[in-house]
Design an enzyme around this catalytic site. Sequence first.
Site, mmCIF file in Angstrom:
data_model
loop_
_atom_site.group_PDB
_atom_site.id
_atom_site.type_symbol
_atom_site.label_atom_id
_atom_site.label_comp_id
_atom_site.label_asym_id
_atom_site.label_seq_id
_atom_site.Cartn_x
_atom_site.Cartn_y
_atom_site.Cartn_z
ATOM 1 N N GLY A 21 0.794 -1.215 0.000
ATOM 2 C CA GLY A 21 0.000 0.000 0.000
ATOM 3 C C GLY A 21 0.825 1.262 0.000
ATOM 4 N N HIS A 22 2.180 1.092 0.119
ATOM 5 C CA HIS A 22 3.080 2.257 0.131
ATOM 6 C C HIS A 22 3.924 2.330 -1.138
ATOM 7 C CE1 HIS A 22 1.885 2.690 4.246
ATOM 8 N NE2 HIS A 22 2.442 1.554 4.608
ATOM 9 N N HIS A 52 -0.225 5.570 7.380
ATOM 10 C CA HIS A 52 -1.370 4.661 7.477
ATOM 11 C C HIS A 52 -2.642 5.437 7.813
ATOM 12 C CE1 HIS A 52 2.243 2.336 8.724
ATOM 13 N NE2 HIS A 52 1.754 1.463 7.859
ATOM 14 N N LYS A 88 11.527 0.462 9.091
ATOM 15 C CA LYS A 88 10.750 1.637 9.484
ATOM 16 C C LYS A 88 10.213 1.438 10.896
ATOM 17 C CE LYS A 88 7.628 1.617 6.246
ATOM 18 N NZ LYS A 88 7.929 0.219 5.855
#
Length: 330
Positions: free
Chosen positions: A55-56, A218, A104
Amino acid sequence: MKMLINVPETVVADALRGMAAAHPELTVDVERRVVVRRDAPVAGKVALVSGGGSGHEPLHAGFVGPGMLDAACPGEVFTSPVPDQMVRAAAAVDSGAGVLFVVKNYTGDVLNFEMAAELAEDEGVRIARVLVDDDVAVTDSLYTAGRRGTGATLFVEKIAGAAAEEGAPLERVEAVARRVNERSRSFGVALGACTTPAKGSPTFDLPPGELELGVGIHGEPGRERRAMMTAREIADVAVEAVLDDLRPSGPVLALVNGMGGTPLLELYGFHAEVARVLGERGVPVARALVGNYVTSLDMAGCSVTLCEADEELLRLWDAPVRTAALRWGP
């Protein structure tokens, strides 16, 4: 919400199949969720492995290739990959020179990479880790203890990747990665919420006339919500927040990063305002990058990341890179 997918359950696997078809220079294991540069392991070279929730994109799989990552482990959407993926990736790329995990600062990523490091070391792979925690917006959030890892991940992966490509030993590659993280700060802004395939509706409520300052990738809450502002006003807030924490004494690398749903027309206009603020504060921009690199599905908005750069970091930034999403040099 309309999405260009088959069913939510296969969206990550489908994307990986597409990546394999588009990029024959990569080895994509769709079932085990590992993306590796095809020439790995490279003899005598320190390998870089990273990963995180899908999703990134293009983070992280889009940054696999010469001059950057050797392998990436995509999890489900906004969900950490599992240790088995990371161990498998490390084994696939280790040449004997060691592996650097770029992590991360999100709780799931941190815990799973820690477990993977222990398992890989048990199998004889030498592991070092660097934690990316560049977001100045908040200290703790829904997903983190401490600062979130955001746009500086790109700087760490590119610059440490260049050092590894030059043949630097593991201790040196790790030190470079840590130095980049320590010299980098980010701040994000959301104009609209993102929509996950599984939910099919916005992940948080952001009224049409408002924006979120300091949002996470997010959709985690930021510092505050305000009435919609102009690009000039947003740049004033975002850049000042970064500079007040970073306080650079020299030139910077500047990243204006789209969150996935903001056109380049707007991102370049916003970069003009970022450059204005930096000029007013007497901060030279040594290099600039504008585009969608660390995204949040279809979120409207952007982030600003600055890295105080010395001659060595600039040289490593300029070094050739050949990945799906970042490519320059011979």
